[in-house]
Design a protein around this motif. Structure first.
Motif, short mmCIF file in Angstrom:
data_model
loop_
_atom_site.label_atom_id
_atom_site.label_comp_id
_atom_site.label_asym_id
_atom_site.label_seq_id
_atom_site.Cartn_x
_atom_site.Cartn_y
_atom_site.Cartn_z
N ALA A 124 30.94 98.43 -4.41
CA ALA A 124 30.05 97.75 -5.36
C ALA A 124 29.13 98.76 -6.05
CB ALA A 124 29.22 96.68 -4.64
N LEU A 125 28.65 99.74 -5.29
CA LEU A 125 27.81 100.79 -5.86
C LEU A 125 28.63 101.72 -6.75
CD1 LEU A 125 25.12 102.32 -6.04
CD2 LEU A 125 25.76 103.50 -3.91
N LEU A 126 29.81 102.13 -6.28
CA LEU A 126 30.64 103.05 -7.05
C LEU A 126 31.10 102.42 -8.37
CD1 LEU A 126 32.81 104.55 -4.16
CD2 LEU A 126 30.92 105.65 -5.36
N GLY A 134 26.49 110.31 -17.37
CA GLY A 134 25.65 111.40 -16.89
C GLY A 134 26.07 111.91 -15.53
N ASN A 135 25.16 112.61 -14.86
CA ASN A 135 25.43 113.15 -13.52
C ASN A 135 25.20 112.08 -12.46
OD1 ASN A 135 25.63 115.90 -14.59
ND2 ASN A 135 23.40 115.84 -14.77
N VAL A 136 26.02 112.11 -11.42
CA VAL A 136 25.82 111.27 -10.24
C VAL A 136 25.80 112.18 -9.02
CG1 VAL A 136 26.73 109.42 -8.79
CG2 VAL A 136 26.92 109.26 -11.29
N PRO A 168 35.57 111.02 -8.51
CA PRO A 168 35.71 112.48 -8.49
C PRO A 168 34.64 113.22 -9.28
CG PRO A 168 37.81 111.41 -8.96
CD PRO A 168 36.77 110.35 -9.05
N THR A 169 34.02 112.56 -10.24
CA THR A 169 33.01 113.24 -11.05
C THR A 169 31.66 113.35 -10.35
OG1 THR A 169 32.46 111.13 -12.12
CG2 THR A 169 34.09 112.55 -13.22
N ALA A 170 31.49 112.66 -9.23
CA ALA A 170 30.21 112.67 -8.52
C ALA A 170 30.09 113.93 -7.66
CB ALA A 170 30.07 111.43 -7.65
#
Length: 414
Positions: A124-126, A134-136, A168-170
């Motif tokens: 739910a958060l993801l 932006g950045n995570v 994968p971007t986090a």
């Protein structure tokens, strides 16, 4: 002549009466201010001050702690507020998840009966973070390490691997359960330093490191980057007027087991005051009073107090708190999915027992503003209950410092 037994009875009765009177006064005071925002008298004019609307916004940082119990049916008002912030912010922003990402014990093994519920909460958060341009940045908290139990390192690695696969971007920092610090450049002149504060209080296996070396590295990074605006992030707060800082309600003295479970209404008057006293003076592993936590906090403050003009952000306590100490700013932003009592006054400039999170807004003229974002029942932003300009001054461009992802030292099934 009064017998010793009679004298003891009178003393015990007097102490019981005094404790009862104190609890009644405390209860009356708490009913008056609980769940209401508290602002220190010196800052009561905060509504008169706001950023210049003509000054360009350079970068925004959302500080969201303890989201591990969000609703999984799409109705969570905090997640809706986060979506609103993300849409308003766009790519020039960073969301920092300050740990305790999944309640109650992080991400269990695939065969564990609690795995499905844990995945739903984390997903739910993801799902909310996935479209954000932006950045995570994810940190880990004590619950992500199976509440600090000896097998917690396995839980941490499993959660990190899951988030890296699903988003994968986090950034999951520091990688592999190491203590850090890890540096991540968020914008020109704006640096994030991440510490894994759970490493110092964790029982059982954890990555090997000299416990003092991270503080030496932090000292070096702060010295080398004095020309930048710096945010230091860790899960554990360094100042707190709430449970982990040794503050308890009158109810918790009468029903002490509610500090462990909110519905454990077993009346233990007088004797029940021993548990709050124990947690205030000795502490469970997650409390500031615990020897491991106390040592970590003392060493960290020794470094931070030498470097004013920074922000330290944490979660852990389920409320919103702001302290200004030694020229720096200390935040507790742990109201991502739960709320809990926070005591007003003391060293705090602002406290509120309400779901929400802090936002740091960095402007092109060098100003840094702290904003409080809280949702209504539907997730729309409520009127601000506090904001403050933390720093004036010009922005100084800085050389780029890239984050370094350390290799994960063990692999577990997702």
């Amino acid at each position: 002549m009064t017998s010793p037994s009679t004298l003891f009875f009178y003393i015990a009765a007097a102490l019981a009466a005094a404790l009862t009177a104190w609890l009644l006064v405390r209860y009356r005071q708490e009913r008056h201010y609980r769940r209401r925002p508290y602002v220190a008298p010196a800052h009561n004019d905060w509504q008169l001050h706001q950023p210049d609307p003509l000054t360009p916004l350079q970068h925004r940082v959302a500080l969201l702690g303890d989201p591990g119990a969000v609703a999984t049916d799409g109705t969570d008002n905090l997640l809706r507020l986060l979506q609103h912030w993300q849409h308003e912010t766009g790519p020039a922003g960073t969301v920092i998840i300050l740990g305790d990402n999944v309640y109650p014990t992080g991400l269990p093994a695939p065969e564990h009966p609690g795995r499905a519920a844990a995945e739903q909460r984390l997903n739910a958060l993801l799902d909310v973070l996935r479209p954000f341009p932006g950045n995570v940045v994810f940190l880990s908290g004590n619950h992500d390490w199976n509440k600090g139990r000896p097998d917690g390192y396995e839980y941490l690695l499993r959660q990190e691997a899951y988030i890296r696969e699903q988003l994968p971007t986090a950034h999951y920092l520091p990688a592999g359960g190491t203590p850090g610090p890890v540096a991540l450049q968020l914008a020109d002149g704006l640096l994030l330093l991440v510490l894994n504060t759970q490493w110092w209080v964790q029982q059982g296996p954890r990555p090997t490191s000299d416990s003092k070396e991270p503080f030496r590295q932090l000292q070096r990074l702060l010295t080398e980057n004095q020309h930048q605006r710096i945010v230091v992030a860790g899960h554990h707060p360094l100042y707190s007027n709430a449970l982990h800082g040794g503050k308890f309600t009158a109810k918790q003295h009468v029903f002490p087991l509610t500090t462990v479970h909110k519905r454990a209404y077993v009346p233990l008057p007088f004797i029940g005051s021993l548990l709050p006293l124990y947690r205030k003076l000795v502490g469970a592993a997650e409390d500031m009073a615990h020897p491991r936590y106390r040592k970590m906090r003392r060493r960290l403050l020794r470094v931070l107090h030498q470097h004013p003009h920074l922000v330290y952000a944490a979660g852990h306590d389920h409320n919103l708190q702001y302290f200004e100490q030694h020229g720096s700013h200390y935040l507790v932003s742990g109201a991502g999915s739960k709320t809990a009592f926070v005591q007003k006054g003391g060293q705090a400039t602002f406290v509120h027992e309400h779901k929400g999170f802090f936002s740091l807004d960095y402007y092109a003229n060098g100003e840094t503003w702290l904003r409080t974002l809280e949702p209504d029942a539907a997730g729309a932003p409520l009127p601000e209950v506090f904001r403050q300009r933390l720093y004036p001054g010009p922005v100084v461009a800085a050389p780029l410092v890239r984050s370094v992802r350390l290799p994960v030292t063990a692999e577990l099934p997702l």
